[in-house]
Design a protein around this motif. Sequence first.
Motif, PDB file in Angstrom:
ATOM      1  N   GLU A 167      50.746  41.808  50.562  1.00  0.00           N
ATOM      2  CA  GLU A 167      50.788  40.506  49.880  1.00  0.00           C
ATOM      3  C   GLU A 167      49.379  40.019  49.546  1.00  0.00           C
ATOM      4  OE1 GLU A 167      54.907  38.676  51.832  1.00  0.00           O
ATOM      5  OE2 GLU A 167      52.980  38.315  52.805  1.00  0.00           O
ATOM      6  N   ASN A 168      48.425  40.329  50.436  1.00  0.00           N
ATOM      7  CA  ASN A 168      47.037  39.995  50.153  1.00  0.00           C
ATOM      8  C   ASN A 168      46.575  40.665  48.858  1.00  0.00           C
ATOM      9  OD1 ASN A 168      44.863  38.562  51.973  1.00  0.00           O
ATOM     10  ND2 ASN A 168      46.525  39.215  53.327  1.00  0.00           N
ATOM     11  N   LEU A 169      46.965  41.931  48.698  1.00  0.00           N
ATOM     12  CA  LEU A 169      46.563  42.672  47.507  1.00  0.00           C
ATOM     13  C   LEU A 169      47.258  42.132  46.252  1.00  0.00           C
ATOM     14  CD1 LEU A 169      45.421  44.682  49.633  1.00  0.00           C
ATOM     15  CD2 LEU A 169      46.173  46.524  48.148  1.00  0.00           C
ATOM     16  N   GLU A 170      48.527  41.748  46.410  1.00  0.00           N
ATOM     17  CA  GLU A 170      49.334  41.449  45.221  1.00  0.00           C
ATOM     18  C   GLU A 170      49.360  39.979  44.824  1.00  0.00           C
ATOM     19  OE1 GLU A 170      53.154  43.243  45.914  1.00  0.00           O
ATOM     20  OE2 GLU A 170      52.338  45.272  45.836  1.00  0.00           O
ATOM     21  N   LEU A 171      48.831  39.108  45.693  1.00  0.00           N
ATOM     22  CA  LEU A 171      48.915  37.669  45.390  1.00  0.00           C
ATOM     23  C   LEU A 171      48.323  37.335  44.016  1.00  0.00           C
ATOM     24  CD1 LEU A 171      49.630  34.786  46.399  1.00  0.00           C
ATOM     25  CD2 LEU A 171      47.267  34.602  47.181  1.00  0.00           C
ATOM     26  N   ALA A 172      47.062  37.738  43.818  1.00  0.00           N
ATOM     27  CA  ALA A 172      46.399  37.387  42.564  1.00  0.00           C
ATOM     28  C   ALA A 172      47.054  38.040  41.340  1.00  0.00           C
ATOM     29  CB  ALA A 172      44.908  37.716  42.642  1.00  0.00           C
ATOM     30  N   PRO A 173      47.304  39.350  41.359  1.00  0.00           N
ATOM     31  CA  PRO A 173      47.947  39.944  40.176  1.00  0.00           C
ATOM     32  C   PRO A 173      49.287  39.293  39.841  1.00  0.00           C
ATOM     33  CG  PRO A 173      47.307  41.666  41.735  1.00  0.00           C
ATOM     34  CD  PRO A 173      46.945  40.366  42.360  1.00  0.00           C
ATOM     35  N   LYS A 174      50.047  38.922  40.878  1.00  0.00           N
ATOM     36  CA  LYS A 174      51.344  38.298  40.614  1.00  0.00           C
ATOM     37  C   LYS A 174      51.172  36.902  40.026  1.00  0.00           C
ATOM     38  CE  LYS A 174      54.488  40.847  43.552  1.00  0.00           C
ATOM     39  NZ  LYS A 174      55.043  41.013  44.896  1.00  0.00           N
ATOM     40  N   LEU A 175      50.260  36.123  40.598  1.00  0.00           N
ATOM     41  CA  LEU A 175      50.050  34.764  40.094  1.00  0.00           C
ATOM     42  C   LEU A 175      49.475  34.779  38.688  1.00  0.00           C
ATOM     43  CD1 LEU A 175      48.641  32.861  43.203  1.00  0.00           C
ATOM     44  CD2 LEU A 175      50.836  32.507  42.074  1.00  0.00           C
ATOM     45  N   LEU A 176      48.614  35.777  38.432  1.00  0.00           N
ATOM     46  CA  LEU A 176      47.961  35.834  37.122  1.00  0.00           C
ATOM     47  C   LEU A 176      48.787  36.646  36.129  1.00  0.00           C
ATOM     48  CD1 LEU A 176      44.323  36.436  38.416  1.00  0.00           C
ATOM     49  CD2 LEU A 176      45.402  34.268  37.831  1.00  0.00           C
ATOM     50  N   LYS A 177      49.958  37.097  36.587  1.00  0.00           N
ATOM     51  CA  LYS A 177      50.888  37.850  35.750  1.00  0.00           C
ATOM     52  C   LYS A 177      50.209  39.038  35.066  1.00  0.00           C
ATOM     53  CE  LYS A 177      54.198  34.243  35.330  1.00  0.00           C
ATOM     54  NZ  LYS A 177      53.447  33.130  35.983  1.00  0.00           N
ATOM     55  N   LYS A 178      49.480  39.807  35.918  1.00  0.00           N
ATOM     56  CA  LYS A 178      48.861  41.033  35.418  1.00  0.00           C
ATOM     57  C   LYS A 178      49.809  42.200  35.688  1.00  0.00           C
ATOM     58  CE  LYS A 178      44.969  39.450  33.929  1.00  0.00           C
ATOM     59  NZ  LYS A 178      43.866  38.931  34.727  1.00  0.00           N
ATOM     60  N   GLY A 179      50.506  42.633  34.677  1.00  0.00           N
ATOM     61  CA  GLY A 179      51.391  43.788  34.833  1.00  0.00           C
ATOM     62  C   GLY A 179      52.704  43.439  35.511  1.00  0.00           C
ATOM     63  N   SER A 180      53.641  44.377  35.481  1.00  0.00           N
ATOM     64  CA  SER A 180      54.954  44.158  36.084  1.00  0.00           C
ATOM     65  C   SER A 180      54.861  44.301  37.594  1.00  0.00           C
ATOM     66  CB  SER A 180      55.948  45.181  35.542  1.00  0.00           C
ATOM     67  OG  SER A 180      55.588  46.461  36.013  1.00  0.00           O
ATOM     68  N   ALA A 181      55.911  43.841  38.272  1.00  0.00           N
ATOM     69  CA  ALA A 181      55.941  43.949  39.736  1.00  0.00           C
ATOM     70  C   ALA A 181      55.829  45.403  40.178  1.00  0.00           C
ATOM     71  CB  ALA A 181      57.216  43.319  40.274  1.00  0.00           C
ATOM     72  N   GLU A 182      56.475  46.297  39.413  1.00  0.00           N
ATOM     73  CA  GLU A 182      56.441  47.721  39.781  1.00  0.00           C
ATOM     74  C   GLU A 182      55.030  48.272  39.649  1.00  0.00           C
ATOM     75  OE1 GLU A 182      58.712  46.651  37.336  1.00  0.00           O
ATOM     76  OE2 GLU A 182      60.243  46.339  38.885  1.00  0.00           O
ATOM     77  N   GLN A 183      54.372  47.928  38.533  1.00  0.00           N
ATOM     78  CA  GLN A 183      53.006  48.413  38.317  1.00  0.00           C
ATOM     79  C   GLN A 183      52.083  47.910  39.424  1.00  0.00           C
ATOM     80  OE1 GLN A 183      52.710  46.741  34.380  1.00  0.00           O
ATOM     81  NE2 GLN A 183      52.413  48.762  33.447  1.00  0.00           N
ATOM     82  N   THR A 184      52.264  46.620  39.764  1.00  0.00           N
ATOM     83  CA  THR A 184      51.421  46.028  40.805  1.00  0.00           C
ATOM     84  C   THR A 184      51.648  46.737  42.134  1.00  0.00           C
ATOM     85  OG1 THR A 184      51.561  43.910  39.680  1.00  0.00           O
ATOM     86  CG2 THR A 184      50.837  43.867  41.957  1.00  0.00           C
ATOM     87  N   ARG A 185      52.934  46.982  42.463  1.00  0.00           N
ATOM     88  CA  ARG A 185      53.230  47.655  43.723  1.00  0.00           C
ATOM     89  C   ARG A 185      52.641  49.067  43.742  1.00  0.00           C
ATOM     90  NH1 ARG A 185      56.321  46.657  48.123  1.00  0.00           N
ATOM     91  NH2 ARG A 185      55.334  44.654  47.725  1.00  0.00           N
ATOM     92  N   GLU A 186      52.757  49.744  42.617  1.00  0.00           N
ATOM     93  CA  GLU A 186      52.232  51.101  42.535  1.00  0.00           C
ATOM     94  C   GLU A 186      50.728  51.112  42.793  1.00  0.00           C
ATOM     95  OE1 GLU A 186      52.276  54.421  39.077  1.00  0.00           O
ATOM     96  OE2 GLU A 186      54.059  53.137  39.179  1.00  0.00           O
ATOM     97  N   LEU A 187      50.032  50.164  42.139  1.00  0.00           N
ATOM     98  CA  LEU A 187      48.577  50.086  42.288  1.00  0.00           C
ATOM     99  C   LEU A 187      48.199  49.701  43.713  1.00  0.00           C
ATOM    100  CD1 LEU A 187      45.764  50.158  41.000  1.00  0.00           C
ATOM    101  CD2 LEU A 187      46.067  47.764  40.343  1.00  0.00           C
ATOM    102  N   SER A 188      48.906  48.738  44.282  1.00  0.00           N
ATOM    103  CA  SER A 188      48.532  48.297  45.633  1.00  0.00           C
ATOM    104  C   SER A 188      48.747  49.425  46.641  1.00  0.00           C
ATOM    105  CB  SER A 188      49.301  47.039  46.039  1.00  0.00           C
ATOM    106  OG  SER A 188      50.689  47.281  46.041  1.00  0.00           O
ATOM    107  N   MET A 189      49.831  50.183  46.498  1.00  0.00           N
ATOM    108  CA  MET A 189      50.066  51.282  47.434  1.00  0.00           C
ATOM    109  C   MET A 189      49.038  52.391  47.231  1.00  0.00           C
ATOM    110  SD  MET A 189      52.269  49.977  49.280  1.00  0.00           S
ATOM    111  CE  MET A 189      52.452  51.288  50.472  1.00  0.00           C
ATOM    112  N   GLU A 190      48.676  52.611  45.974  1.00  0.00           N
ATOM    113  CA  GLU A 190      47.669  53.635  45.689  1.00  0.00           C
ATOM    114  C   GLU A 190      46.326  53.254  46.343  1.00  0.00           C
ATOM    115  OE1 GLU A 190      47.137  54.384  41.439  1.00  0.00           O
ATOM    116  OE2 GLU A 190      45.009  54.762  41.867  1.00  0.00           O
ATOM    117  N   LEU A 191      45.969  51.967  46.208  1.00  0.00           N
ATOM    118  CA  LEU A 191      44.678  51.528  46.763  1.00  0.00           C
ATOM    119  C   LEU A 191      44.708  51.513  48.285  1.00  0.00           C
ATOM    120  CD1 LEU A 191      43.763  48.746  44.197  1.00  0.00           C
ATOM    121  CD2 LEU A 191      42.632  50.956  44.518  1.00  0.00           C
ATOM    122  N   LEU A 192      45.845  51.149  48.862  1.00  0.00           N
ATOM    123  CA  LEU A 192      45.937  51.177  50.329  1.00  0.00           C
ATOM    124  C   LEU A 192      45.805  52.603  50.838  1.00  0.00           C
ATOM    125  CD1 LEU A 192      48.659  48.541  51.276  1.00  0.00           C
ATOM    126  CD2 LEU A 192      46.191  48.447  51.666  1.00  0.00           C
TER     127      LEU A 192
END
Lengths: 249, 219
Positions: free
Chosen positions: A103-128
């Motif tokens: 959630e720490n990783l995804e808070l900003a992208p979700k609030l700023l509506k950068k990409g879809s939820a799936e894209q955000t999840r994919e990126l956050s898992m990749e970075l973790l």
Amino acid sequence: MPILKVENIKKSFGPLEVLKQISFEVNKNDVIAVIGPSGSGKSTMLRSLVHLEELDGGSISVNGNYIVKDGIYSKPQQLKEITSEMGMVFQHFNLFPHLTVVENLELAPKLLKKGSAEQTRELSMELLSKVGLSDKADVLPSKLSGGQKQRVAIARALMRKPEVLLFDEPTSALDPELTGEVLRVMKDLAQEDMTMVVVTHEMEFAKEVANKAIFMDKGEIVESGSPVDLLSNPQMERTKAFLYRTLSK
Amino acid sequence: MSIDYFISILIPMLEGARATVLLFLIAIIVSIPLGFLLTLIVRSSIKPLAYLANTYIYLMRGTPLLLQLLFIVFGLPLIPVIGEYLVLDRFTAACLGFILNYAAYFAEIFRGGLLAIDKGQFEAAKVLGLNRWQTMRKVVFPQMFRIALPAVANESVTLVKDTALLYAVAVPELLHFAQTAVNRDFTITPFLLAGVIYLIITLCLTLFFKWLERRLRFD
């Protein structure tokens, strides 16, 4: 053209001049180590690059777009867009304690509506996975060690795909045995050609990873150059004195 | 003492306890959001509004709740010209008094919660591109409520006990029925019983807040 250009920036806290006409450039793929005694203004300098400190004068531009030009700041919206090219990693991590790692990783992208939820999840898992913490995705920060927190903070900063990543003493708050894991992640990033400016006390890291070192003292850049030269064969008295004090500790 | 007597005083006292609990619920449900709103106004950049809110908090915290209750119930109707329109049902008037008073206390509690949040949280949010409102909503307020929770719990227990002040404005509640029974029957039992009922209410409340604190724990 340099990615980041800093020209004659100035700042005072009351009568104390913390930044006196500082200038330097950051080119693509640079890893710049900023060293110097505490109180030398290096953190203030770094923080001013993302507008956490307001300057009294000078210019900062990213890819030719001015954050501040001759002491005059751009409009808030523009400022936000330009600083969004930069990520920042803090000494004290500044993770959001009430949110899990992912959630720490995804808070900003979700609030700023950068990409879809799936894209955000994919990126956050990749970075973790990149910082070696895939198994901690659903854990609260309080359950992590300092080194793990800082690695999460790095992953969080990478979520915006910044052009430049700034580090403000990323290992200073860590127990000595935990600095290695953070430095390793930073080294990996450097090898992937991430452009970085690192305020640090880790001389070995500066020598090994950085391609340029800047020595600051009393709000000025005293000396800069290749890390090996600067650290092994300093030209200026102040640099010598600092290195002598640091290395004899 | 017979069971029959015990039941004969218990029933009106439970009736009174209902008024106590009802007042408590109304007061807490309205005063917590109102207190939160006051905190926001105190911190707002509109200076006259912030000044007004601060004055309000000072007035409410600086004078006795009993005086405020007497003022609303008996004082307001005495105001010339408009007074006759300010005659409220006593229970309503008492609710109003508690809400206005407790909102000020909750505002101070939330302000304390805000001050306890590290400035690094604001900086991280800013660097990540969150605007002011997003930062408050998603980063600051959740932490503020969690930090304020023990103080809110404490204030809530105080509120339960303060409901006994209704006695002074002649709204029938728990203590009122206890006192009536003591006067009538010349026995101490109703006071003890009232004490036990207050204890049960505050115990439930304490357990609820402990549960909430555990649930929202993040440190």
